[in-house]
Write an enzyme that holds these catalytic residues in place. Structure first.
Site, PDB file in Angstrom:
ATOM      1  N   TYR A 177      92.920  39.046  -4.552  1.00 57.53           N
ATOM      2  CA  TYR A 177      93.730  39.440  -3.764  1.00 57.53           C
ATOM      3  C   TYR A 177      93.730  40.664  -3.492  1.00 57.53           C
ATOM      4  O   TYR A 177      94.208  41.466  -4.313  1.00 57.53           O
ATOM      5  CB  TYR A 177      94.955  38.498  -3.680  1.00 57.53           C
ATOM      6  CG  TYR A 177      96.082  38.680  -2.543  1.00 57.53           C
ATOM      7  CD1 TYR A 177      95.566  38.640  -1.429  1.00 57.53           C
ATOM      8  CD2 TYR A 177      97.152  39.082  -3.302  1.00 57.53           C
ATOM      9  CE1 TYR A 177      96.572  38.744  -0.550  1.00 57.53           C
ATOM     10  CE2 TYR A 177      98.356  39.419  -2.128  1.00 57.53           C
ATOM     11  CZ  TYR A 177      97.900  39.165  -0.927  1.00 57.53           C
ATOM     12  OH  TYR A 177      98.971  39.357  -0.023  1.00 57.53           O
ATOM     13  N   LYS A 215     101.217  30.272   1.303  1.00 52.56           N
ATOM     14  CA  LYS A 215      99.972  29.574   1.584  1.00 52.56           C
ATOM     15  C   LYS A 215     100.186  28.248   1.629  1.00 52.56           C
ATOM     16  O   LYS A 215     100.905  27.481   2.393  1.00 52.56           O
ATOM     17  CB  LYS A 215      98.816  30.375   0.880  1.00 52.56           C
ATOM     18  CG  LYS A 215      98.857  31.793   0.750  1.00 52.56           C
ATOM     19  CD  LYS A 215      98.825  32.592   2.026  1.00 52.56           C
ATOM     20  CE  LYS A 215      98.472  34.042   1.834  1.00 52.56           C
ATOM     21  NZ  LYS A 215      99.482  34.755   0.994  1.00 52.56           N
ATOM     22  N   ARG A 248     122.413  35.357  -6.181  1.00 50.64           N
ATOM     23  CA  ARG A 248     121.040  36.231  -6.351  1.00 50.64           C
ATOM     24  C   ARG A 248     120.164  35.544  -7.291  1.00 50.64           C
ATOM     25  O   ARG A 248     118.895  35.817  -7.351  1.00 50.64           O
ATOM     26  CB  ARG A 248     121.563  37.620  -6.951  1.00 50.64           C
ATOM     27  CG  ARG A 248     120.104  38.443  -7.075  1.00 50.64           C
ATOM     28  CD  ARG A 248     120.496  40.131  -7.324  1.00 50.64           C
ATOM     29  NE  ARG A 248     121.082  40.055  -8.643  1.00 50.64           N
ATOM     30  CZ  ARG A 248     122.177  40.413  -8.913  1.00 50.64           C
ATOM     31  NH1 ARG A 248     122.815  40.784  -8.132  1.00 50.64           N
ATOM     32  NH2 ARG A 248     122.213  40.555 -10.383  1.00 50.64           N
ATOM     33  N   ASP A 269      96.466  33.080 -10.948  1.00 51.71           N
ATOM     34  CA  ASP A 269      96.606  32.833  -9.456  1.00 51.71           C
ATOM     35  C   ASP A 269      95.719  31.609  -9.073  1.00 51.71           C
ATOM     36  O   ASP A 269      94.740  31.472  -8.729  1.00 51.71           O
ATOM     37  CB  ASP A 269      96.119  34.007  -8.834  1.00 51.71           C
ATOM     38  CG  ASP A 269      96.411  33.890  -7.194  1.00 51.71           C
ATOM     39  OD1 ASP A 269      96.809  32.937  -6.917  1.00 51.71           O
ATOM     40  OD2 ASP A 269      96.518  35.060  -6.676  1.00 51.71           O
TER      41      ASP A 269
END
Length: 416
Positions: free
Chosen positions: A133, A231, A80, A206
């Site tokens: 966004y 992206k 994990r 970002d």
């Protein structure tokens, strides 16, 4: 409640003494460093000599016999939080961004962004762009307050407004998105970071659209870089992924890792391999897409049916000077067109394109077009005459001709 420190330097997670090929991380070497490590893409498989690293799907690791939780000889314990392929792509991203702290990948851009924001802790005050966004903006409006995070939205291109908010105590952290989706506003990263530093705030940037090929925010003073790696970093529209890269191994970085470990949004080993594959061609794709986007923007800048072209590479763009100073080698593959015929014409253009695909997302090899106001809904701040374009790798003349034909059809100047 004390918030995680953003500024105090800590010990680097990466043992640089063991890394004889550690690249320079100064801004002037960003381009060459990005190229070198995008192509390297994780290196050869030491066991087999394969030019691609192997995929290890193990979810758990045998302990070394000591009876404690030391894990396997590699130091890994449980899937994990630990996987060799995941750690390899994280190291590639750390080097691409020039981070002195760790890099962590997540199962989506949203999970990466939310982990960074929750790591700020209850009581944090965030200053965020008024246009950004949409999915993250929606989370900030509806969900952030439940976690004790207060949010103020502002025009991040207005440095005087940013300074007022920070000076008034409205920001212990600042979220920067540049170029900003979908108006492609440009925020001066270095100036915002200087304002934040003067008031003890941290900056999370970002940089999904710019990528480390065009901009490296950590070199400009940011504390954290966030990517929707779905992206441009992956670039093939076949992976959902997110990433955080930290300027330092500080409390904020450690808390973000703890958030990922406890909530579980780790990137899968197979998706890590696909992301690593995408990084091998990152600089080639981004440069080509940026060149095509500039040609498209220039072609439609004075078009009779286009009200405005939103692209920072145009000298007429409000943020062009700042973009030219902090972006190297291009202005990204993203642009928007505002059509004189309004929403109805914009929607008809989307339906009429043949090369451009009407679909959500950006940064892939295929060119996408989208009427953002329809996607975001009635509360969207995006103008309803706007089309968002993600330029792919098709021949640019073909992309321009397709848009010309679709606009002519949508405005009744051509029958089909």
């Amino acid at each position: 409640m004390d918030l995680p420190a953003c500024k105090a330097p800590q010990t680097n997670l990466v043992n640089k003494a063991e890394m004889t090929d550690e690249p320079e991380t100064h801004a002037e070497t960003a381009q060459s460093a990005a190229e070198a490590f995008a192509v390297a893409g994780g290196g050869h498989d030491a066991a087999t000599g394969a030019v691609l690293p192997s995929i290890n799907l193990a979810a758990t690791f045998a302990r070394n016999g000591s009876g404690d939780n030391a894990g396997a000889p590699s130091g890994m314990v449980y899937g994990r939080d630990e996987n060799a392929g995941v750690m390899a792509v994280e190291e590639t991203l750390r080097r691409l961004e020039g981070g002195e702290g760790p890099a962590y990948v997540f199962s989506s851009g949203m999970s990466a962004a939310i982990a960074a924001l929750l790591a700020l802790g209850p009581g944090a005050k965030l200053l965020a762009p008024d246009v950004m966004y949409w999915a993250l903006r929606s989370w900030l409006v509806h969900d952030a307050p439940r976690h004790g995070l207060s949010v103020t939205f502002a025009d991040m291109t207005d440095l005087e407004a940013v300074q007022r908010h920070v000076a008034d105590g409205n920001a212990t952290a600042i979220w920067v998105e540049t170029p900003g989706n979908p108006l492609w506003n440009i925020t001066d990263i270095a100036e915002v970071c200087a304002l934040a530093r003067a008031h003890g705030a941290c900056v999370i940037c970002d940089s999904t659209v710019a990528t480390p090929v065009l901009t490296r925010p950590l070199a400009l003073g940011a504390d954290v870089v966030m990517h929707s790696a779905t992206k441009y970093l992956n670039g093939h529209s076949d992976v959902l992924a997110g990433a955080l890269v930290f300027a330092r191994d500080d409390a904020l970085a450690r808390e973000a890792r703890r958030m990922r470990q406890t909530t579980g949004p780790l990137l899968s080993p197979f998706d890590a391999m696909l992301l690593q594959r995408g990084l091998r061609t990152l600089h080639v794709r981004v440069r080509a897409q940026s060149q095509s986007a500039l040609k498209i923007a220039e072609h439609f800048a004075n078009h009779s049916d286009v009200e405005a072209v939103l692209y920072p590479g145009l000298p007429s763009a409000p943020g062009h000077a700042v973009a030219s100073a902090q972006m190297t080698g291009g202005y990204s593959g993203m642009l928007s067109l505002r059509l004189r015929g309004g929403a109805s014409t914009a929607i008809r253009v989307c339906a009429a394109t043949r090369v451009w695909t009407d679909a959500t997302s950006l940064g892939g090899t295929e060119s996408l077009i989208e009427h953002r106001a329809s996607v975001e809904g009635p509360t969207s701040p995006v103008p309803d005459d706007l089309l968002r374009l993600s330029t792919g790798l098709e021949p640019v003349d073909l992309l321009i001709d397709d848009l010309e034909r679709a606009i002519a059809f949508a405005t009744g100047k051509r029958s089909g």
